[in-house]
Motif scaffolding. Structure first.
Motif, PDB file in Angstrom:
ATOM      1  N   PRO A  83      -2.582  -3.468   6.299  1.00  0.00           N
ATOM      2  CA  PRO A  83      -2.398  -3.933   4.916  1.00  0.00           C
ATOM      3  C   PRO A  83      -1.344  -5.034   4.799  1.00  0.00           C
ATOM      4  N   MET A 103      -6.563  -4.753   2.786  1.00  0.00           N
ATOM      5  CA  MET A 103      -6.436  -3.744   3.845  1.00  0.00           C
ATOM      6  C   MET A 103      -6.667  -4.324   5.233  1.00  0.00           C
ATOM      7  N   LEU A 123      -3.769   2.963  13.068  1.00  0.00           N
ATOM      8  CA  LEU A 123      -2.911   3.902  12.360  1.00  0.00           C
ATOM      9  C   LEU A 123      -1.902   4.559  13.288  1.00  0.00           C
ATOM     10  N   ILE A 170      -9.298   5.520   2.205  1.00  0.00           N
ATOM     11  CA  ILE A 170      -8.761   4.797   1.043  1.00  0.00           C
ATOM     12  C   ILE A 170      -9.890   4.328   0.138  1.00  0.00           C
ATOM     13  N   ARG A 220       1.400   2.642   9.592  1.00  0.00           N
ATOM     14  CA  ARG A 220       1.129   1.625  10.608  1.00  0.00           C
ATOM     15  C   ARG A 220       1.593   2.100  11.988  1.00  0.00           C
ATOM     16  N   CYS A 251      -0.279   4.206   2.141  1.00  0.00           N
ATOM     17  CA  CYS A 251      -0.438   3.987   3.582  1.00  0.00           C
ATOM     18  C   CYS A 251       0.772   4.540   4.326  1.00  0.00           C
ATOM     19  N   CYS A 280       0.848  -1.193   0.000  1.00  0.00           N
ATOM     20  CA  CYS A 280       0.000   0.000   0.000  1.00  0.00           C
ATOM     21  C   CYS A 280       0.888   1.249   0.000  1.00  0.00           C
ATOM     22  N   ARG A 297      -6.729  -0.941  10.255  1.00  0.00           N
ATOM     23  CA  ARG A 297      -6.085  -1.217   8.964  1.00  0.00           C
ATOM     24  C   ARG A 297      -4.751  -1.913   9.213  1.00  0.00           C
ATOM     25  N   SER A 313      -0.406  10.058  12.054  1.00  0.00           N
ATOM     26  CA  SER A 313      -1.268  10.114  10.881  1.00  0.00           C
ATOM     27  C   SER A 313      -2.369  11.151  11.032  1.00  0.00           C
ATOM     28  N   ASP A 360     -12.955   4.205   5.900  1.00  0.00           N
ATOM     29  CA  ASP A 360     -11.542   4.392   5.569  1.00  0.00           C
ATOM     30  C   ASP A 360     -11.436   5.269   4.328  1.00  0.00           C
TER      31      ASP A 360
END
Length: 512
Positions: A283, A352, A245, A367, A237, A229, A226, A281, A249, A365
């Motif tokens: 990924p 995800m 998250l 995304i 992450r 991300c 991702c 999330r 972020s 999300d």
């Protein structure tokens, strides 16, 4: 696209377009050849104390230039801008301007945040002035005699819409019907999400006053991870908990709604938009047996080669269906439905491994927006390649809510699925990577006729040959007839000279 008023443009670019900043035109600046003005925000040149930029030497290109200008050191524009300045502000991050006091194009705010991210956050914290949501069914409202609605923020309004269109049917008691979805697993999947994105884009434009705002997309073809991300974009992450998250972020403080479908089913209640926890999330930490990899360019191209929009049962079991394959219920390389695999659109949701992986709550999300914008671009490619008639979209026998003239849930005023089974250009938008260059005169007017002629050249040659034979026969008969006729004329019967002169003078007009 809408035209931006001139005054708005001037306001946006004030201090950006001027090539000679007022702060750099003194004798001192010109003699020292330096243009590094102070940014008022922190009182340092180029906003250096705030990390916005720094005063640096200009590095000129040494690449050779063409011979058209044979002079040197005679024009102030040569090796721009070294005649005037050898040192200027070099801005970092998302900053720009002569003193790094402005934001790069597409970024706004005191810290020059990405405009898209800033708009998302604004929508998340702004109550919709136009819409509310029901938090009970019509029956639970005593058939309308006791309205039960509540306010909701603009971002969550669209999360709720996606939940509502895909929620299970509540049949009373503890009974629910799960095999129902008004926006997925059937023909309406692509038109519904197309309208959903357009409406979302329109609401952001109304909220911000930015009539030029358009939804970006994430081109995930051949992605191995991702790439969006990250904390700079849609959230990296967490260093300790891989399921949430990073605290750095933009979206780490966001709370999700409508993600607990089983609880709603148990209570026989609708989602009431109560906050339910942070975005989840992770990924790549998904079920790899179901989704071994993300879609490739070859997958997309194979999917686009399918000529039928919908087939068979018109649901997740449909074979050779472009819709079912793009949605991700069929193998993109074969078009055969496979219940054990999640491909294409579905693959990104599964990958995800969190909020995005739950159908009803996936729009929480951000995304989701970028992902579906790219899915819509693939739908657009298919429409342009195959140019289907409106009748290609099923008129009857599709799963409930998915027929061509069915109104899309839960939009008011109402729109049908068929209304959005058309090219994006007919709806007023396009994708940069799909935009075709304007055809020249030959391409637009002459080439189509030549292509048609190349397909029927044998007939044209045959027609010309037959026409030539017929013409020769007619001319021969005419010549013979005229000779025979003239021989019968006496000297007194010859045509008048005046008539002959009129003919040769062009006064006689023949018609073909």
């Amino acid at each position: 696209m809408h035209l931006v008023p001139l005054c708005y443009l001037l306001w946006i670019f004030q201090g950006v377009l001027g090539q000679f900043p007022r702060a750099c035109v003194s004798s001192k600046n010109l003699l020292e050849k330096e243009c590094c003005p102070v940014w008022s925000g922190d009182g340092s040149p180029c906003g250096q104390l705030s990390g916005r930029g720094s005063c640096q030497d200009i590095s000129l290109s040494r690449a050779p230039e063409g011979p058209q200008f044979p002079f040197s050191n005679v024009d102030d524009r040569e090796n721009w801008p070294s005649v005037f300045y050898n040192r200027t502000c070099q801005c970092s991050g998302n900053f720009m301007g002569f003193n790094c006091g402005d934001c790069k194009f597409g970024f706004i705010g005191p810290n020059c945040k990405d405009k898209f991210l800033a708009y998302l956050n604004l929508a998340k914290h702004t109550t919709s002035s136009d819409y509310v949501i029901p938090i009970s069914t019509y029956a639970q409202m005593n058939n309308g005699s006791t309205p039960i609605f509540r306010d909701i923020n603009i971002y969550d309004l669209f999360v709720w819409m996606h939940y509502y269109v895909s929620r299970d049917a509540l049949l009373g008691g503890s009974i629910v019907w799960r095999n129902i979805d008004f926006a997925h697993e059937a023909p309406g999947f692509l038109p519904w999400h197309r309208f959903f994105l357009l409406l979302w884009e329109k609401e952001i434009q109304k909220l911000t006053g930015d009539v030029n705002f358009t939804i970006p997309y994430w081109d995930w073809r051949d992605a191995e991870e991702c790439t969006i991300c990250t904390d700079e974009y849609l959230g990296g992450r967490h260093p300790v908990n891989p399921n949430i998250l990073s605290p750095a972020s933009f979206f780490s403080s966001w709370q999700v709604i409508c993600s607990q479908s089983e609880e709603y089913n148990t209570q026989q209640a609708l989602c009431n938009a109560t906050e339910e926890g942070p975005l989840l999330r992770s990924p790549g930490n998904h079920d790899r047996e179901r989704t071994p990899r993300l879609p490739t360019s070859a997958d997309v191209e194979s999917c686009l080669s399918l000529t039928q929009y919908e087939t068979g049962s018109m649901d997740r079991a449909a074979n050779f269906s472009f819709r079912n394959t793009l949605e991700g219920f069929a193998n993109p390389l074969t078009g055969i439905a496979d219940a054990s695999q999640s491909t294409m659109h579905n693959a990104l949701h599964i990958y995800m491994n969190g909020t995005m992986s739950q159908v009803q709550g996936s729009a929480n999300d951000p995304i989701f927006i970028l992902h579906h914008a790219f899915v819509d671009s693939i739908f657009e490619q298919w429409l342009r390649r195959h140019r289907p008639l409106q009748e290609v979209y099923p008129a009857a026998n599709a799963p409930i809510g998915h027929n061509r003239e069915s109104y899309m849930v839960p939009f008011i005023p109402v729109y049908t699925n068929g209304e959005f089974f058309i090219s994006s250009r007919d709806l007023g938008y396009d994708y940069a990577y799909l935009a075709e260059p304007a055809p020249d005169f030959f391409q637009e007017f002459i080439k189509p006729y030549l292509e048609q002629a190349s397909q029927i050249w044998q007939w044209l040659v045959a027609a010309a040959a037959v026409g030539g034979v017929i013409t020769a026969i007619i001319l021969g008969l005419t010549s013979l007839f005229c000779r025979r006729k003239r021989k019968r004329f006496s000297e007194e019967e010859q045509p008048l000279l005046m008539e002959r002169e009129d003919y040769l003078g062009g006064n006689y007009q023949s018609r073909l």
